[in-house]
Design a protein around this motif. Structure first.
Motif, PDB file in Angstrom:
ATOM      1  N   GLU D 327       0.846  -1.199   0.000  1.00 14.65           N
ATOM      2  CA  GLU D 327       0.000   0.000   0.000  1.00 14.65           C
ATOM      3  C   GLU D 327       0.877   1.242   0.000  1.00 14.65           C
ATOM      4  OE1 GLU D 327      -3.582  -1.010   2.290  1.00 14.65           O
ATOM      5  OE2 GLU D 327      -3.949   1.169   2.356  1.00 14.65           O
ATOM      6  N   GLU D 328       2.007   1.170   0.694  1.00 14.52           N
ATOM      7  CA  GLU D 328       2.896   2.334   0.714  1.00 14.52           C
ATOM      8  C   GLU D 328       3.499   2.617  -0.664  1.00 14.52           C
ATOM      9  OE1 GLU D 328       4.852  -0.217   3.470  1.00 14.52           O
ATOM     10  OE2 GLU D 328       6.839   0.466   2.839  1.00 14.52           O
ATOM     11  N   ASP D 329       3.646   1.561  -1.470  1.00 18.41           N
ATOM     12  CA  ASP D 329       4.099   1.802  -2.849  1.00 18.41           C
ATOM     13  C   ASP D 329       3.076   2.668  -3.587  1.00 18.41           C
ATOM     14  OD1 ASP D 329       6.324   0.109  -2.467  1.00 18.41           O
ATOM     15  OD2 ASP D 329       5.219  -1.648  -3.181  1.00 18.41           O
ATOM     16  N   ILE D 330       1.824   2.313  -3.403  1.00 16.28           N
ATOM     17  CA  ILE D 330       0.736   3.043  -4.078  1.00 16.28           C
ATOM     18  C   ILE D 330       0.714   4.491  -3.609  1.00 16.28           C
ATOM     19  CG2 ILE D 330      -1.753   3.144  -4.477  1.00 16.28           C
ATOM     20  CD1 ILE D 330      -0.699   0.541  -5.503  1.00 16.28           C
ATOM     21  N   ILE D 331       0.803   4.640  -2.303  1.00 16.38           N
ATOM     22  CA  ILE D 331       0.731   5.993  -1.737  1.00 16.38           C
ATOM     23  C   ILE D 331       1.928   6.812  -2.209  1.00 16.38           C
ATOM     24  CG2 ILE D 331       0.836   7.307   0.427  1.00 16.38           C
ATOM     25  CD1 ILE D 331      -0.746   4.808   1.622  1.00 16.38           C
ATOM     26  N   GLY D 332       3.104   6.208  -2.123  1.00 14.21           N
ATOM     27  CA  GLY D 332       4.302   6.930  -2.560  1.00 14.21           C
ATOM     28  C   GLY D 332       4.213   7.327  -4.032  1.00 14.21           C
ATOM     29  N   PHE D 333       3.717   6.373  -4.816  1.00 13.23           N
ATOM     30  CA  PHE D 333       3.608   6.629  -6.244  1.00 13.23           C
ATOM     31  C   PHE D 333       2.589   7.740  -6.532  1.00 13.23           C
ATOM     32  CE2 PHE D 333       1.678   5.697 -10.395  1.00 13.23           C
ATOM     33  CZ  PHE D 333       2.811   5.675 -11.194  1.00 13.23           C
ATOM     34  N   THR D 334       1.463   7.659  -5.886  1.00 14.14           N
ATOM     35  CA  THR D 334       0.418   8.659  -6.117  1.00 14.14           C
ATOM     36  C   THR D 334       0.908  10.042  -5.695  1.00 14.14           C
ATOM     37  OG1 THR D 334      -1.145   6.917  -5.553  1.00 14.14           O
ATOM     38  CG2 THR D 334      -2.035   9.129  -5.789  1.00 14.14           C
ATOM     39  N   ASP D 335       1.594  10.084  -4.570  1.00 18.51           N
ATOM     40  CA  ASP D 335       2.133  11.371  -4.116  1.00 18.51           C
ATOM     41  C   ASP D 335       3.139  11.930  -5.122  1.00 18.51           C
ATOM     42  OD1 ASP D 335       0.577  11.254  -1.902  1.00 18.51           O
ATOM     43  OD2 ASP D 335       2.186  10.659  -0.520  1.00 18.51           O
ATOM     44  N   THR D 336       4.018  11.083  -5.588  1.00 20.42           N
ATOM     45  CA  THR D 336       5.006  11.532  -6.580  1.00 20.42           C
ATOM     46  C   THR D 336       4.307  12.062  -7.821  1.00 20.42           C
ATOM     47  OG1 THR D 336       6.490   9.798  -5.792  1.00 20.42           O
ATOM     48  CG2 THR D 336       7.036  10.816  -7.901  1.00 20.42           C
ATOM     49  N   LEU D 337       3.324  11.307  -8.258  1.00 23.94           N
ATOM     50  CA  LEU D 337       2.577  11.702  -9.445  1.00 23.94           C
ATOM     51  C   LEU D 337       1.891  13.054  -9.223  1.00 23.94           C
ATOM     52  CD1 LEU D 337       1.376  10.997 -12.232  1.00 23.94           C
ATOM     53  CD2 LEU D 337      -0.293   9.551 -11.068  1.00 23.94           C
ATOM     54  N   LYS D 338       1.279  13.179  -8.046  1.00 25.28           N
ATOM     55  CA  LYS D 338       0.582  14.422  -7.703  1.00 25.28           C
ATOM     56  C   LYS D 338       1.547  15.607  -7.736  1.00 25.28           C
ATOM     57  CE  LYS D 338      -2.163  13.934  -4.166  1.00 25.28           C
ATOM     58  NZ  LYS D 338      -2.623  13.906  -2.762  1.00 25.28           N
ATOM     59  N   ASN D 339       2.701  15.415  -7.141  1.00 31.45           N
ATOM     60  CA  ASN D 339       3.689  16.488  -7.111  1.00 31.45           C
ATOM     61  C   ASN D 339       4.177  16.856  -8.501  1.00 31.45           C
ATOM     62  OD1 ASN D 339       3.678  16.909  -4.374  1.00 31.45           O
ATOM     63  ND2 ASN D 339       5.217  15.294  -3.994  1.00 31.45           N
ATOM     64  N   LEU D 340       4.388  15.838  -9.304  1.00 34.16           N
ATOM     65  CA  LEU D 340       4.876  16.109 -10.654  1.00 34.16           C
ATOM     66  C   LEU D 340       3.822  16.862 -11.459  1.00 34.16           C
ATOM     67  CD1 LEU D 340       6.641  12.731 -11.435  1.00 34.16           C
ATOM     68  CD2 LEU D 340       7.723  14.980 -11.305  1.00 34.16           C
ATOM     69  N   LEU D 341       2.586  16.488 -11.284  1.00 34.46           N
ATOM     70  CA  LEU D 341       1.515  17.160 -12.029  1.00 34.46           C
ATOM     71  C   LEU D 341       1.433  18.632 -11.634  1.00 34.46           C
ATOM     72  CD1 LEU D 341      -1.251  14.411 -11.894  1.00 34.46           C
ATOM     73  CD2 LEU D 341      -0.149  15.313 -13.945  1.00 34.46           C
ATOM     74  N   ARG D 342       1.677  18.849 -10.371  1.00 32.16           N
ATOM     75  CA  ARG D 342       1.604  20.215  -9.870  1.00 32.16           C
ATOM     76  C   ARG D 342       2.784  21.045 -10.347  1.00 32.16           C
ATOM     77  NH1 ARG D 342       0.075  20.267  -3.699  1.00 32.16           N
ATOM     78  NH2 ARG D 342       0.508  18.145  -4.307  1.00 32.16           N
ATOM     79  N   ASN D 343       3.971  20.456 -10.338  1.00 32.61           N
ATOM     80  CA  ASN D 343       5.182  21.254 -10.473  1.00 32.61           C
ATOM     81  C   ASN D 343       5.818  21.259 -11.852  1.00 32.61           C
ATOM     82  OD1 ASN D 343       4.929  21.844  -7.753  1.00 32.61           O
ATOM     83  ND2 ASN D 343       6.056  19.983  -7.175  1.00 32.61           N
ATOM     84  N   GLN D 344       5.461  20.338 -12.666  1.00 33.96           N
ATOM     85  CA  GLN D 344       6.173  20.257 -13.952  1.00 33.96           C
ATOM     86  C   GLN D 344       5.395  20.977 -15.040  1.00 33.96           C
ATOM     87  OE1 GLN D 344       8.933  17.818 -14.952  1.00 33.96           O
ATOM     88  NE2 GLN D 344       9.541  17.779 -12.822  1.00 33.96           N
TER      89      GLN D 344
END
Lengths: 344, 344, 344, 344
Positions: D327-344
């Motif tokens: 589950e932490e893989d999913i959470i980590g991945f989703t967070d990374t994705l969220k950050n990238l969408l916001r910042n890139q």
């Protein structure tokens, strides 16, 4: 007398001058398998047409020419890109896959012709070992749809192929019909525009049997003699293939034969397009006419004239003309068609 | 005029009556690929010779006939047993392996003939998945060594094959030469003695081109039409193969042609065996003569007459006669040989 | 407990250190198909043994290694020369023919070893399109007969191959047993003496599964990644093959394992050769013992210990030892054999 | 520690209970190639799941299972119909064409699933020797698009196949994920609904290596042992494949493993679908999530987590979960994705 028809250009027989050449070659002993004067002469003539540095091999059938030629330029992990109507994809009972081991990557087209823009999307997975590696673009000239590539179109495909580490293969079962349509020689639509390997057909244009595999890029022919033999395309009494090519090229029999066939197709197309319920579906650039006709008349029409249905769903039929099609065949056919349309 | 010789029976041309038949068949349109009156007639005639329940398919070359026929009775994990001199093992550039995927299990012989006792030792590993499973015994009639199997010899091989879950295949490229040697019909040395599949040759006995694959065990032919096409052995203008078989069988051209060739071989063998330093190495039962001659005269002899060296180590040569070999060819050849032996 | 025996070195299990390496590699996610740290490390180690410019590919089975490696260096019209006892000729169910399309040209030998003098007679028909073209000499090291090629013998074969436009392929399923017999490293009997392509086995010497195809002539590897995939030899969780090779090479597990197996074979051979009616038929240079024993005792002996009959006609059996054969296995086996000889 | 990710379910390692089974099987000598107690037991368990009259063979890879299984039910002139996304069509480097000789007839689909209505138009040219003869419909369960066939859908395809003289083949590399999605056993989506041959995968669901080819129509297995060997899929130390299947089936490890993977895919899909600019493109029914994401973030996202681009033109990616996704893989991945969408 045999029923006449429009089923295929190989329902026709042998042109008299070509048959004469076979008769003349039936003289005593010559070495089998191609080491004879007729073959040497035929190869010289072919080189005159395709360039002195081309490599020429005579084989038996159109399928044999295509499959052995493709085999010379592929390994089994390669892909061969072709239109989904290509003879190699549809009409050779899987011989290309069986013999080369390659995947055929088939592309939908409207008129049987490939273009670089269609192909761009196919070049993925290059270098990725899970995917077959595209290695050959194979086109038919004239196409299975009776259309003809213009020289620049072929050149573009060749450039695309070569800049992507691929070869351009041409199925020239009806190359004579294409050449006369374009009013040019063979070289201008092959060697001069980047074709690497050609199946040079004769059977559909008045020969008894025999085709040629011509390597315009001569290095590719290095081991072809073994491939020809292993693909069961090496004939023992080869002089009788070779002898046919001599008048075919020297007396340019190919030209009036193809011109006549094309003219007959044009005439047929013009005649039938005047009829109601007949819709010509492809430009008539070679010796084939494609038309949608009412499904109800297909069977009675076929009782009088040979021809094939091309697409059952669309009630589309194909009519092929040949070097020996007569104007009266066209007239008789058109009249029959007209009567059927009226009465059925 | 062309140089004459003894290189192979396919250095000869076409028998005049067969060429006539080709001419006669060149009449208007017929359906391509075998659905024509000539082919129907040729198949009827072949069935008269081989039994009404045989299945007959015309193909293009001897190699094509062998490979496609073998393909019909094997899967790729099977083994095909044959003499180490067999055409399929030596002269087909690996086409049998390439196309069938099978291993050829080759057996040394003295005279090109297999016997059950030779084969018994090969039937190990049956049912063992690490080994190919022997499935076919393939024999040549006449053999590549110019010898001929007698009917009971074939029957024994067929019994051996069938009792071991195998088929008997016959390469009949020179079956006519065998039949006239045995003074019998084709059926007596094929169907009647248990042959399952036959390559029935015509090219080496006066035809232009064209062979037949004949299934004496008709069930084996079930899917052969696809195999024929996929092995690139389906010719479009098939009427011109078929038309040749009509006089070949109906007028029994095969018989005098083969009788003549065999007689010429016999004559040649008798003449040269009188010469010093010439040793005939095989019984002359068909149209081939095998002889050991001094190595020093091979090259000068070949300058005058075509022929091949069979075994370089032993300085053994092969001389083949054909339907059009003339007595004067034999005399001229023998004289040349005699002179060379004397003077070189 | 499982019955022990001498059937084959692959009846043994996994060496504990190798199993440990598999356990250690079972850690989280790594990219599949070889792009992982274990595989990079394994390839580095293999290059240390075989030369930095070698190209290394891990595959699944010995047959897979042989067939894919041969496929990389042949076209279908080539011939592969090997002893008639070769694994590729006898034990791979025709996979080499099926996959490469090539003919295997098998040569009788007394001890499983080829020599240049045996091969000279095979190089006929070069350039003649009717014959397959010899392209590969394939040898096994150690041989299937338990014998070992010395370095100069391999070098001679390589020279012969290279001077005849051929490659030298080595089936190294038991290369470790050969190397310890010769008291040398792998490079001295491969790269240094001209081997072009090697199947480097591990399974028969203590690994779970996994072999390597090693191209000592690195250019030959150019397209091998596609061949590996197409021959179904690319494993997804490749780290678990790679991980085994790390201790196998880094901790030199291959050496004591092979030394032990060879020593056990020697011991077995010495013990049984003292018995009446037992005849050792091959030099014991690796981990196999070949012996003729009375036919009557084969079955009762096999009830106690696994082993295979090698040649039924001669009542010759094969006993293989492995890294985990115990001295008590040898003693027990010899005692059983002795008793059977006395009492049966 | 290794980087984690969503590249493929085969980036995961081995389930601990399965690894234990391998350890336990490493005990002394057993006969190689499958004649051992582990294999007997594994086959019994597979038969319990698939029906007592099924025939079971263990092989090495998924590609190997597909290709060898297809080889058992085709001749080279047959066609194999499959979705254009099928693993056999896209991801096996042409091994199916190379090994079976067949043409793959690929059909566009939206969700990776075939239906009878799609197939009807493909059945032309039946009995016509110029065309390959359709013989197999091959489907993947779960599909390459992460969708799952319901039982009646499979049954319809099987009926269509059987009423047209074809077989139904199933690539079950992810059959466990399909079964838990449908909350049923394996038999209900194979044997009970007419599947003839199945590739039964284990590697993507927690095994080290090894797949099974299961003939639900047992007659089709008659010669499969030879095909398995000839396709290089017979492993010598087979006990170590077999041993894995024992806990996999007996302890039903397949079930929680697949349930977990599917649940993680669902969770991932739910999480990311809340994000802007992320569009889920396929129903999430197994362990794959397909999504279109902005092209600009693909590369930075991949630097943190493994995954593949599915369709470059559409900027569509594929994320696979596995039995060991946390589950932490999913959470980590989703967070990374969220950050990238916001910042890139």
């Amino acid at each position: 007398m045999n029923k006449r028809g429009f089923a295929s250009d190989n329902n026709a027989g042998i042109h008299p001058d070509i048959l004469d050449a076979i008769l003349m070659a039936n003289d005593g002993h010559v070495i089998a398998y191609g080491d004879d004067a007729y073959t040497i002469k035929a190869k010289e003539l072919l080189k005159q047409h395709f360039g002195e540095d081309s490599e020429v091999f005579l084989v038996l059938t159109g399928t044999g020419a295509n499959v052995s030629g493709l085999s010379a330029i592929t390994d089994s992990y390669h892909g061969i890109i072709c239109p989904e109507t290509a003879h190699i994809a549809v009409d050779e009972c899987g011989a290309p896959e069986k013999f080369t081991g390659c995947k055929l990557i088939t592309v939908p087209t409207t008129d049987g012709k490939l273009t670089p823009s269609i192909l761009t999307g196919l070049l993925h997975g290059i270098g990725f070992e899970h995917h077959v590696q595209p290695r050959v673009i194979s086109i038919s000239q004239a196409t299975e749809m009776g259309t003809v590539y213009k020289s620049p179109e072929i050149k573009q495909l060749a450039s695309f192929a070569h800049s992507n580490n691929m070869f351009l293969h041409m199925d020239g079962a009806r190359i004579a019909n294409a050449a006369v349509n374009l009013n040019c020689g063979f070289k201008e639509i092959t060697k001069d525009v980047g074709v690497d390997v050609l199946s040079f057909g004769g059977t559909k244009n008045g020969m008894l049997f025999g085709e040629a595999v011509i390597f315009l890029t001569p290095d590719l022919a290095e081991n072809f003699k073994y491939i020809r033999k292993q693909s069961m395309q090496l004939v023992s009494k080869m002089r009788f293939i070779s002898a046919q090519y001599i008048p075919y090229l020297e007396k340019e029999i190919w030209k009036p034969n193809a011109q006549h066939a094309n003219r007959m197709a044009k005439l047929l197309s013009e005649k039938v397009s005047l009829l109601p319920e007949v819709k010509i579906t492809q430009p008539v650039e070679a010796n084939g006419v494609f038309a949608i006709i009412p499904e109800r008349i297909i069977r009675p029409l076929r009782e009088k004239y040979f021809f094939y249905t091309w697409n059952e769903e669309r009630s589309e039929v194909r009519w092929m003309t040949s070097f020996d099609t007569r104007e009266e065949d066209i007239i008789g056919f058109t009249d029959t068609l007209k009567n059927l349309l009226r009465n059925q």
